[in-house]
Design a protein around this motif. Sequence first.
Motif, PDB file in Angstrom:
ATOM      1  N   ARG A   1      -9.820  -4.179   5.988  1.00 22.52           N
ATOM      2  CA  ARG A   1     -10.841  -3.376   5.304  1.00 22.52           C
ATOM      3  C   ARG A   1     -10.558  -1.891   5.446  1.00 22.52           C
ATOM      4  O   ARG A   1     -10.798  -1.112   4.517  1.00 22.52           O
ATOM      5  N   GLN A   2     -10.038  -1.489   6.583  1.00 23.48           N
ATOM      6  CA  GLN A   2      -9.692  -0.081   6.788  1.00 23.48           C
ATOM      7  C   GLN A   2      -8.494   0.334   5.951  1.00 23.48           C
ATOM      8  O   GLN A   2      -8.396   1.482   5.514  1.00 23.48           O
TER       9      GLN A   2
ATOM     10  N   GLY B   1     -18.432  -4.419   1.940  1.00 22.13           N
ATOM     11  CA  GLY B   1     -17.828  -3.786   0.778  1.00 22.13           C
ATOM     12  C   GLY B   1     -17.034  -4.701  -0.123  1.00 22.13           C
ATOM     13  O   GLY B   1     -16.251  -4.221  -0.958  1.00 22.13           O
TER      14      GLY B   1
ATOM     15  N   VAL C   1      -7.425  -1.228   2.955  1.00 24.25           N
ATOM     16  CA  VAL C   1      -7.601  -1.427   1.513  1.00 24.25           C
ATOM     17  C   VAL C   1      -8.754  -0.556   1.018  1.00 24.25           C
ATOM     18  O   VAL C   1      -9.928  -0.841   1.304  1.00 24.25           O
ATOM     19  N   ASP C   2      -8.431   0.457   0.276  1.00 21.10           N
ATOM     20  CA  ASP C   2      -9.433   1.387  -0.240  1.00 21.10           C
ATOM     21  C   ASP C   2      -9.724   1.070  -1.701  1.00 21.10           C
ATOM     22  O   ASP C   2      -9.483   1.886  -2.596  1.00 21.10           O
ATOM     23  N   ARG C   3     -10.228  -0.146  -1.929  1.00 21.53           N
ATOM     24  CA  ARG C   3     -10.578  -0.576  -3.287  1.00 21.53           C
ATOM     25  C   ARG C   3     -11.463  -1.817  -3.163  1.00 21.53           C
ATOM     26  O   ARG C   3     -11.475  -2.483  -2.123  1.00 21.53           O
TER      27      ARG C   3
ATOM     28  N   ASP D   1      -3.554  -1.136  -5.902  1.00 21.28           N
ATOM     29  CA  ASP D   1      -4.672  -1.063  -6.837  1.00 21.28           C
ATOM     30  C   ASP D   1      -4.355  -1.682  -8.194  1.00 21.28           C
ATOM     31  O   ASP D   1      -5.210  -1.704  -9.073  1.00 21.28           O
TER      32      ASP D   1
ATOM     33  N   SER E   1     -12.437  -5.529  -3.120  1.00 20.86           N
ATOM     34  CA  SER E   1     -11.619  -6.708  -2.883  1.00 20.86           C
ATOM     35  C   SER E   1     -12.510  -7.912  -2.660  1.00 20.86           C
ATOM     36  O   SER E   1     -13.741  -7.807  -2.614  1.00 20.86           O
TER      37      SER E   1
ATOM     38  N   GLN F   1       0.839  -1.192   0.000  1.00 24.11           N
ATOM     39  CA  GLN F   1       0.000   0.000   0.000  1.00 24.11           C
ATOM     40  C   GLN F   1       0.876   1.245   0.000  1.00 24.11           C
ATOM     41  O   GLN F   1       0.632   2.203  -0.750  1.00 24.11           O
TER      42      GLN F   1
END
Length: 305
Positions: A144-145, A186, A147-149, A130, A151, A124
């Motif tokens: 989850r916090q 998500g 990884v901003d994509r 990404d 998954s 990251q």
Amino acid sequence: MMYFPYFRGRQYDLLALKNIAQQQVLPANIIPIIEPVRDIRALPQTVAAFVEHGQPLVVIANPTVSDYALTQQKLYDWRPYATNPQLIVGHVLTPTTIADSLVPTPAHRTLLVARQYDELVAVQQAGWLDTPTYLLVPPEARIRQLVDRPSVSLFDHAWVPEHDRSYADIVDGFFSDDWELAPLDGYQGVSDYTIGGAHYSEHGYPARAVTLHLTYFAGDQLRIHRFVSDDRDDFRHPKEKFFQAVAKLAQWLPEQAAAVQTPAAQALAAYHDQHHFPGLGVVKRLSLEHHLQTMAAYFKKHYPV
């Protein structure tokens, strides 16, 4: 919603997948993953079956659970199919994974399996999390916090009894409803190690009982039923133990809904009437085929593409 069933490339795993590809039952949003563990003919044959029938498949290019990756010269190489658009080349995130191998093209998708939080933090910070088309991660809040994509959650649902316990202790139980929970967290899809579990042993180990595993749906919940031989005192007589187990399956199956009575399950039950022992490898293959046939029917109904 997508489903990525994760397989080690054992002989019976590959034969199950090859048969499923030939049956053409999988919808486009069910994409099996193969992590090769042995240099065997069934590996390229299975990949060829998916390619020839126009079905997507993931093959892990850097397997980590056996010495397969250490063999430089492969007798049965799957890589001649790597340029086919149906084949998704996957990687397990390790300190030696490089971003260039994960760059997708218009014709080719890529996949990254990332099991460790610390390694995810590193990539990251490097700015290439990404990059892959699909990212498989454990369903943990801290990930989850991070990884901003979109998954895919990867979790091992298989229960393996330890020490003095056996599958007879829990003959029927919950297996998974990840597809119901995934949108709430998500995730764009789910992945698991099917009924085989994540643990890999190069040589396997004997069992005191013969157990047949069948997954089935109760509403949106996937459950698993285990048919266990009565004789569990020693490691001998697998043939006789199989007949004890399959007799229970043959009695249980006709009482279930039509969706549970897949071709693979019926083939297993038929060994009771035939009084034929096909070998435990065939039994495992048919159990895996049944699981994939079951998941295919459910996804076609609830997540059509």
